[in-house]
Every structure is written in C-alpha cells, then in structure tokens.
Design a protein around this motif. Structure first.
Motif, PDB file in Angstrom:
ATOM      1  N   LEU A  54      -4.543   1.875  12.796  1.00 43.00           N
ATOM      2  CA  LEU A  54      -3.905   2.946  13.551  1.00 43.00           C
ATOM      3  C   LEU A  54      -3.472   4.076  12.627  1.00 43.00           C
ATOM      4  O   LEU A  54      -3.064   3.838  11.488  1.00 43.00           O
ATOM      5  CB  LEU A  54      -2.683   2.412  14.293  1.00 43.00           C
ATOM      6  CG  LEU A  54      -2.886   1.148  15.143  1.00 43.00           C
ATOM      7  CD1 LEU A  54      -1.545   0.630  15.629  1.00 43.00           C
ATOM      8  CD2 LEU A  54      -3.785   1.460  16.322  1.00 43.00           C
ATOM      9  N   ALA A  55      -3.558   5.291  13.135  1.00 43.77           N
ATOM     10  CA  ALA A  55      -3.066   6.454  12.401  1.00 43.77           C
ATOM     11  C   ALA A  55      -1.631   6.701  12.840  1.00 43.77           C
ATOM     12  O   ALA A  55      -1.374   7.404  13.818  1.00 43.77           O
ATOM     13  CB  ALA A  55      -3.936   7.671  12.682  1.00 43.77           C
ATOM     14  N   ALA A  56      -0.686   6.082  12.150  1.00 43.94           N
ATOM     15  CA  ALA A  56       0.725   6.177  12.517  1.00 43.94           C
ATOM     16  C   ALA A  56       1.433   7.261  11.716  1.00 43.94           C
ATOM     17  O   ALA A  56       0.844   7.882  10.822  1.00 43.94           O
ATOM     18  CB  ALA A  56       1.405   4.829  12.288  1.00 43.94           C
ATOM     19  N   ALA A  57       2.709   7.483  12.027  1.00 46.21           N
ATOM     20  CA  ALA A  57       3.491   8.490  11.312  1.00 46.21           C
ATOM     21  C   ALA A  57       3.636   8.141   9.845  1.00 46.21           C
ATOM     22  O   ALA A  57       3.827   9.032   9.004  1.00 46.21           O
ATOM     23  CB  ALA A  57       4.869   8.632  11.957  1.00 46.21           C
ATOM     24  N   ASN A  58       3.550   6.868   9.510  1.00 43.76           N
ATOM     25  CA  ASN A  58       3.656   6.433   8.113  1.00 43.76           C
ATOM     26  C   ASN A  58       2.295   6.198   7.468  1.00 43.76           C
ATOM     27  O   ASN A  58       2.182   5.514   6.458  1.00 43.76           O
ATOM     28  CB  ASN A  58       4.500   5.162   8.018  1.00 43.76           C
ATOM     29  CG  ASN A  58       4.021   4.038   8.924  1.00 43.76           C
ATOM     30  OD1 ASN A  58       3.818   4.263  10.113  1.00 43.76           O
ATOM     31  ND2 ASN A  58       3.858   2.834   8.394  1.00 43.76           N
ATOM     32  N   GLY A  59       1.259   6.797   8.050  1.00 39.83           N
ATOM     33  CA  GLY A  59      -0.078   6.684   7.477  1.00 39.83           C
ATOM     34  C   GLY A  59      -0.938   5.670   8.198  1.00 39.83           C
ATOM     35  O   GLY A  59      -0.649   5.265   9.320  1.00 39.83           O
ATOM     36  N   SER A  60      -1.999   5.260   7.550  1.00 40.31           N
ATOM     37  CA  SER A  60      -2.928   4.298   8.141  1.00 40.31           C
ATOM     38  C   SER A  60      -2.324   2.894   8.103  1.00 40.31           C
ATOM     39  O   SER A  60      -1.923   2.403   7.049  1.00 40.31           O
ATOM     40  CB  SER A  60      -4.251   4.321   7.364  1.00 40.31           C
ATOM     41  OG  SER A  60      -5.161   3.404   7.912  1.00 40.31           O
ATOM     42  N   VAL A  61      -2.243   2.255   9.267  1.00 45.52           N
ATOM     43  CA  VAL A  61      -1.659   0.922   9.379  1.00 45.52           C
ATOM     44  C   VAL A  61      -2.702  -0.035   9.956  1.00 45.52           C
ATOM     45  O   VAL A  61      -3.219   0.197  11.046  1.00 45.52           O
ATOM     46  CB  VAL A  61      -0.415   0.920  10.279  1.00 45.52           C
ATOM     47  CG1 VAL A  61       0.147  -0.493  10.424  1.00 45.52           C
ATOM     48  CG2 VAL A  61       0.646   1.860   9.732  1.00 45.52           C
TER      49      VAL A  61
END
Length: 325
Positions: A54-61
């Motif tokens: 996932l492209a989350a607010a904290n980067g790629s997860v």
C-alpha cells in the motif's frame, strides 16, 4: 472522546495534520463534488490477495498475509475497521477509541505510543493517525507493519482511507460498499437541505478559552461548504495555524456569525451549551445567539472522519432546518 487536558493536544495534532496536507486540496474545491464522486477503486484485486503493498502516508507498506491481530491507535481507524467487517481481527484499540461499543479498549496511546506495550499484543498490523515517538521505525525493527492514516481534509480523502484499510485487512469489497452507502446518504442529505442557507455565516467552536476554530480549508470546513455556508474563521487564518486558528472573543463578536456550531458541548470536552454561550460577555448581540441558532453537536462524530460521517452531515442538516434567524 477528548478530555479537557487533551483538548489542546488534539487541536495541535489537527493543526499539524492539516499543515502536512496543505496543497493537497484547495479550500475552494467543491466538497459536494467529492461526495458525489468517490475515489476510483484501487488497482489491486477486489478479493483478498496477500502479500499486498500500500502507498500509505508513511511510505510503501507491505502486509505479507491477512492480519488477524490488529492494533488500532486512532478512534477513526477503529470505527473504519469495525464498519468494514474487520472487527474480529482487532485485538486492542487506544484509550480514546470509544465506538462502537465493546471495542477492546486499552491504555495504549496514539499520541504518545509505547512500543513495548504495543508489541505485547503481538500485532500483525498497527494502524495510527501519526508517526509519533518513532512508532513506525520502532515497530518496523520488530517486523510489525504500521499503516499511518492521518487526518484528512476532504471527503474523498476519508473514502480513500476506508478503502485502503479495507485492502490492508482483506475487506476491500466491504470497504467499497461502506463508501458507496456513505456517499449516497450524504449526497441525498445535502440535496434535501437545498440552497436556502447559502451565504449564511458560521462559527465552528472546537474549544473555548482559548477559542479554537476550523477554517474552510479543513475537513469540517469542506463538510459545511456543501451547505454553502461562509466561515468567519477564514479571515483570521494564518499558514502557521494549519487551518485551526485561535480566535479572540472580540473577533468572534465583531464577525457576527449567523450560526454557531459547538463541537465542545459534551462534559468531557468543555460542556458548552447554547445557554452558556449566551452568557458570555458581549455574545448576546451576536445574530446566532440572539436568534437562538447555536447548535451543540456530537463531539466525537464531529472530530472524526470515518463511517459515521453521514450522521454528522445529518446533524448539521437538522440544525439548519431549525434555523430561526
């Protein structure tokens, strides 16, 4: 629910989140259009497929397998999880998560997270609204994925978070259905309200003494923009406040808002009521106070951006339907 001691911290968190989102959306964007056009379905499969990135607010997860031990450190994320059917996978939630009833509330905090305490729950996924206290790196060293879902400034942002949490937990189909239902209810409620309130001025009270408000650039500002209302806090906003300016009583009285919405009316959040507002020095002459158009809202719903948004929009619409001015 916010406590009086945590209210200033909550405001500061909101300010920081809004500042980080600056430029992502304009205050002049149409919130109605956002409600009418939910975000496109992510490119991933609609059936649970793991691993998923996932492209989350904290980067790629990357989540390697469907998480069956989820820890939520944010009230909105907790509501999202249960709304999409992932509640049985949740093993712990933070101390401020109070909805739905029966959630596994703990002493965990999303504002001041304790890595060791979180790790004791052996989570396969942690969801939070901010990367405080080295949360992401600390849990990352233990091999625990963290999904940061920060405060949003638009309805489309809220919808995207629900769908991303759905993808992360193996409930993407359910999450898209939740978004679809939310969109339909919100659109219908705004349509029924019509345009008769367009141009009316309002003051949104987050806290009293000091008086913090929210401008049109914030999430709640976008929600009220759907009804065509004009925010008195906009003229007092500065870049540093992130859309949450502190207003003086003199400024509010001089601005003469026609409507006042109280998001600090519950006992734990200040216990403000229309009667208390009317007794504030100089406030009796404000059109909203003189016309008895001061409305208390559910503080929890008004401070979150999850699946109960239709209830917030309905609360606002019901308040407007009773406008006496």
């Amino acid at each position: 629910m916010r406590t009086p001691q945590r209210l200033s911290a909550a405001v500061l968190v909101a300010v920081a989140a809004a500042a980080a989102l600056a430029g992502c959306s304009s205050a002049s964007s149409s919130a109605t259009a956002a409600a009418a056009h939910p975000p496109a379905t992510p490119t991933s499969s609609l059936v649970p497929v793991f691993p998923t990135t996932l492209a989350a607010a904290n980067g790629s997860v990357t989540i390697k397998s469907e998480p069956n031990r989820i820890v939520s450190l944010d009230p909105t994320a907790t509501e999202d999880l249960y709304a999409i059917g992932a509640g049985t996978q949740v093993v712990a939630v933070d101390q401020d998560s109070d909805y739905p009833s029966g959630v596994p509330v703990t002493s965990l905090s999303g504002l001041t997270p304790n890595i060791e305490a979180i790790a004791k729950y052996n989570p396969s996924l942690v969801i939070a609204s901010q990367d405080s206290g080295g949360l992401v790196s600390g849990l990352g060293k233990l091999g625990i994925p963290v999904l940061i879902e920060p405060a949003v400034s638009t309805l489309s942002g809220a919808y995207q978070q629900i769908e991303q949490i759905g993808q992360a937990t193996g409930h993407h189909n359910q999450s898209t259905e939740v978004v679809k239902n939310m969109t339909e209810v919100i659109t219908d409620t705004v349509k029924q309200a019509g345009d008769k309130y367009r141009g009316m001025t309002y003051y949104w009270e987050l806290s009293n003494d000091p008086y913090y408000s929210a401008t049109s650039a914030t999430f709640i500002g976008h929600v009220l923009d759907m009804f065509g209302l004009k925010n008195i806090a906009d003229a007092a906003s500065k870049p540093a406040d992130g859309g949450y300016p502190e207003l003086s009583q003199e400024y509010i009285v001089t601005a003469k808002p026609q409507l006042i919405f109280l998001a600090d009316n519950q006992p734990a959040d200040g216990g403000q009521t229309p009667a208390i507002v009317a007794k504030r020095p100089g406030w009796a002459g404000i059109p909203a106070v003189a016309g008895h158009d001061v409305f208390g809202l559910n503080d929890d719903i008004a401070s979150r951006w999850g699946p109960r948004l239709p209830s917030l929009v309905n609360e606002i619409a019901s308040a407007l339907a009773g406008v006496k001015s």
